[in-house]
Design a protein around this motif. Structure first.
Motif, PDB file in Angstrom:
ATOM      1  N   ARG A  89       0.835  -1.210   0.000  1.00  0.00           N
ATOM      2  CA  ARG A  89       0.000   0.000   0.000  1.00  0.00           C
ATOM      3  C   ARG A  89       0.871   1.263   0.000  1.00  0.00           C
ATOM      4  O   ARG A  89       0.461   2.306   0.489  1.00  0.00           O
ATOM      5  CB  ARG A  89      -0.945  -0.006   1.198  1.00  0.00           C
ATOM      6  CG  ARG A  89      -1.955  -1.150   1.202  1.00  0.00           C
ATOM      7  CD  ARG A  89      -2.991  -1.052   0.105  1.00  0.00           C
ATOM      8  NE  ARG A  89      -3.821   0.122   0.255  1.00  0.00           N
ATOM      9  CZ  ARG A  89      -4.589   0.620  -0.729  1.00  0.00           C
ATOM     10  NH1 ARG A  89      -4.624   0.027  -1.917  1.00  0.00           N
ATOM     11  NH2 ARG A  89      -5.308   1.690  -0.530  1.00  0.00           N
ATOM     12  N   ARG A 287      -8.329  -3.411   8.669  1.00  0.00           N
ATOM     13  CA  ARG A 287      -9.515  -3.574   7.807  1.00  0.00           C
ATOM     14  C   ARG A 287     -10.562  -2.519   8.155  1.00  0.00           C
ATOM     15  O   ARG A 287     -11.722  -2.654   7.824  1.00  0.00           O
ATOM     16  CB  ARG A 287     -10.080  -4.990   7.975  1.00  0.00           C
ATOM     17  CG  ARG A 287      -9.071  -6.049   7.537  1.00  0.00           C
ATOM     18  CD  ARG A 287      -9.610  -7.454   7.616  1.00  0.00           C
ATOM     19  NE  ARG A 287      -8.554  -8.418   7.446  1.00  0.00           N
ATOM     20  CZ  ARG A 287      -7.995  -8.743   6.281  1.00  0.00           C
ATOM     21  NH1 ARG A 287      -8.431  -8.182   5.168  1.00  0.00           N
ATOM     22  NH2 ARG A 287      -7.020  -9.621   6.207  1.00  0.00           N
ATOM     23  N   PHE A 291      -7.301   1.272   7.953  1.00  0.00           N
ATOM     24  CA  PHE A 291      -6.983   0.720   6.627  1.00  0.00           C
ATOM     25  C   PHE A 291      -5.486   0.789   6.321  1.00  0.00           C
ATOM     26  O   PHE A 291      -4.838  -0.235   6.185  1.00  0.00           O
ATOM     27  CB  PHE A 291      -7.792   1.391   5.506  1.00  0.00           C
ATOM     28  CG  PHE A 291      -9.265   1.280   5.715  1.00  0.00           C
ATOM     29  CD1 PHE A 291      -9.900   0.044   5.648  1.00  0.00           C
ATOM     30  CD2 PHE A 291     -10.029   2.387   6.026  1.00  0.00           C
ATOM     31  CE1 PHE A 291     -11.262  -0.075   5.871  1.00  0.00           C
ATOM     32  CE2 PHE A 291     -11.397   2.279   6.254  1.00  0.00           C
ATOM     33  CZ  PHE A 291     -12.011   1.049   6.168  1.00  0.00           C
ATOM     34  N   TRP A 381      -7.571  -1.400  -1.954  1.00  0.00           N
ATOM     35  CA  TRP A 381      -7.970  -0.812  -0.667  1.00  0.00           C
ATOM     36  C   TRP A 381      -8.846  -1.789   0.100  1.00  0.00           C
ATOM     37  O   TRP A 381      -9.792  -2.357  -0.462  1.00  0.00           O
ATOM     38  CB  TRP A 381      -8.743   0.487  -0.935  1.00  0.00           C
ATOM     39  CG  TRP A 381      -9.065   1.266   0.292  1.00  0.00           C
ATOM     40  CD1 TRP A 381      -8.195   1.638   1.278  1.00  0.00           C
ATOM     41  CD2 TRP A 381     -10.342   1.799   0.664  1.00  0.00           C
ATOM     42  NE1 TRP A 381      -8.853   2.380   2.241  1.00  0.00           N
ATOM     43  CE2 TRP A 381     -10.171   2.494   1.899  1.00  0.00           C
ATOM     44  CE3 TRP A 381     -11.604   1.771   0.084  1.00  0.00           C
ATOM     45  CZ2 TRP A 381     -11.218   3.140   2.550  1.00  0.00           C
ATOM     46  CZ3 TRP A 381     -12.650   2.425   0.735  1.00  0.00           C
ATOM     47  CH2 TRP A 381     -12.459   3.094   1.951  1.00  0.00           C
ATOM     48  N   ARG A 382      -8.524  -1.962   1.373  1.00  0.00           N
ATOM     49  CA  ARG A 382      -9.270  -2.945   2.168  1.00  0.00           C
ATOM     50  C   ARG A 382     -10.630  -2.433   2.628  1.00  0.00           C
ATOM     51  O   ARG A 382     -11.411  -3.177   3.222  1.00  0.00           O
ATOM     52  CB  ARG A 382      -8.412  -3.401   3.356  1.00  0.00           C
ATOM     53  CG  ARG A 382      -7.341  -4.403   2.939  1.00  0.00           C
ATOM     54  CD  ARG A 382      -6.438  -4.790   4.093  1.00  0.00           C
ATOM     55  NE  ARG A 382      -5.519  -3.720   4.424  1.00  0.00           N
ATOM     56  CZ  ARG A 382      -4.313  -3.566   3.888  1.00  0.00           C
ATOM     57  NH1 ARG A 382      -3.869  -4.425   3.008  1.00  0.00           N
ATOM     58  NH2 ARG A 382      -3.548  -2.561   4.231  1.00  0.00           N
ATOM     59  N   SER A 386     -16.413  -5.792  -0.225  1.00  0.00           N
ATOM     60  CA  SER A 386     -15.765  -7.091  -0.400  1.00  0.00           C
ATOM     61  C   SER A 386     -16.503  -7.913  -1.449  1.00  0.00           C
ATOM     62  O   SER A 386     -17.720  -7.838  -1.579  1.00  0.00           O
ATOM     63  CB  SER A 386     -15.719  -7.842   0.927  1.00  0.00           C
ATOM     64  OG  SER A 386     -17.006  -7.910   1.486  1.00  0.00           O
TER      65      SER A 386
END
Ligand SMILES: [Zn+2]
Length: 387
Positions: A89, A287, A291, A381-382, A386
């Motif tokens: 990241r 998460r 992030f 990006w978390r 989802s």
């Protein structure tokens, strides 16, 4: 018909805005890489490259330096995976803030420092136990601060240990806060290293803590919404301004519970930016709500902090605090290390602080990450929906 010459550069990032606070550069140009070094910064370099990445519309910054994180994965309950959470990241160097103590340092060195591709340094917890499990304060037994053990680890590992860390919250230190702080300062003094102090829910108001700190010591979680923070109403406490004046540093360290948008908004309106802009990423927050570091940067930009000042505080500023500037981290220099992060603004999203308040912000996405001259495989990006 032109005579073709062999390409001089392995890779050119072409047409982005190069923002390097260390040098003051903030202009549209190309960055050329050969091997593990930056070979040139200027215009019209793309024609001489084996590979060109079009970075138009994006911001090209030095590989980010994370000043405060928790990456002692598998040993500590708060440990996030360093490469996964950071390098992929956009972060090329990270400081672990007190997850390891003297008794667990050898494992930290083997598993984390040597087990990841990014550069890892640390603030050694003053408790030999380190932060293994947040449910049990590591200094509730004050005898776990063993000066000789901490000193020995620092002396034997100068490439990694760049300071000490004490978590001063009441649930960590019990009633011993001030005496443990004094002993920690004495330890740091003896080692010639800074002390990082975690505030928020300390027994004493912040000015009492600040009185003990020396130039170069670091107050973590400066935008905490917990009791005993930096504000007095809408203003920043006079004692905080005085501490900054004499060289005490302030680290934003978002974390699971230590970024209040309201505190940050008021502090930024007063011109009070953190000296180090960090995420305090951990297994408890990577998460959400934290992030990653780029999301922490985007939040402060949305609250009014200028992007260039935020990038300074996530590159050259932490590199200096951590002694990583000596290794060339935190800047873009011809002949210097080829660690580069390309940031692209996304459409606006709703982002939370630690208390669940939200702001609308343009996220920053690390669309290209280069570490030691090689492209890093990034991850999405978390916070995205989802699959
Ligand atoms: Zn932390």
């Amino acid at each position: 018909m032109s005579v073709s010459t062999p390409p001089q550069f392995d890779l050119v990032l072409s047409g982005g805005t190069v923002l390097d606070p260390a040098s003051g550069r903030n202009e549209r140009c190309d960055v050329a890489i050969a091997g593990e070094r930056i070979a040139a910064i200027g215009s019209g370099l793309a024609g001489q490259a084996k590979q060109v990445i079009d970075t138009s519309g994006s911001t090209v910054v030095p590989g980010l330096v994370e000043g405060h994180s928790h990456v002692f994965q598998d040993v500590s309950k708060v440990g996030a995976p360093a490469d996964e959470a950071h390098l992929r990241r956009g972060v090329v160097a990270v400081a672990d803030a007190g997850t390891a103590g003297a008794s667990t340092f050898d494992a930290f060195r083997q598993l984390v420092v040597e087990g990841n591709a990014l550069r890892v340094v640390n603030f050694l917890n003053v408790s030999v136990l380190g932060l293994i499990d947040f449910r049990f304060g590591e200094l509730l037994n004050p005898d776990t601060l063993v000066v000789d053990d901490a000193l020995a680890v620092a002396e034997q590992n100068p490439d990694v240990v760049r300071g000490f860390k004490i978590r001063l919250s009441e649930d960590v230190v019990g009633p011993h806060g001030e005496s443990l702080l004094k002993r920690s300062i004495a330890l740091a003094e003896q080692a010639g290293l800074p002390l990082m102090v975690h505030i928020g829910e300390t027994e004493e108001p912040l000015p009492v803590v600040l009185e003990h700190l020396r130039p170069g010591d670091i107050v973590a979680h400066c935008y905490t919404g917990k009791p005993h923070g930096i504000l007095d109403g809408d203003a920043v406490l006079a004692e905080v301004m005085a501490a900054r004046e004499r060289g005490v540093l302030f680290d934003s360290a978002h974390g699971k519970s230590n970024l209040s948008f309201e505190v940050a908004r008021r502090a930024i309106a007063n011109g009070f930016l953190p000296d180090v802009l960090s995420s305090d990423t951990s297994a408890r927050n990577w998460r959400g709500p934290v992030f990653d570091l780029v999301t922490s940067i985007a939040k402060l930009v949305a609250l009014g902090a200028p992007l260039a000042e935020c990038i300074r505080r996530a590159t050259v500023a932490p590199a200096r605090v951590l002694g990583l500037d000596r290794e060339g981290y935190g800047r873009l220099t011809v002949g210097g290390r080829a660690d580069v992060t390309v940031l692209t603004e996304t459409s606006e999203v709703v982002l939370p602080d630690a208390a669940g308040n939200v702001i609308t912000a343009a996220r920053l996405e690390p669309t290209t990450v280069i570490h030691n001259g090689a492209l890093v495989e990034t991850v999405p990006w978390r916070g995205g929906v989802s699959a």
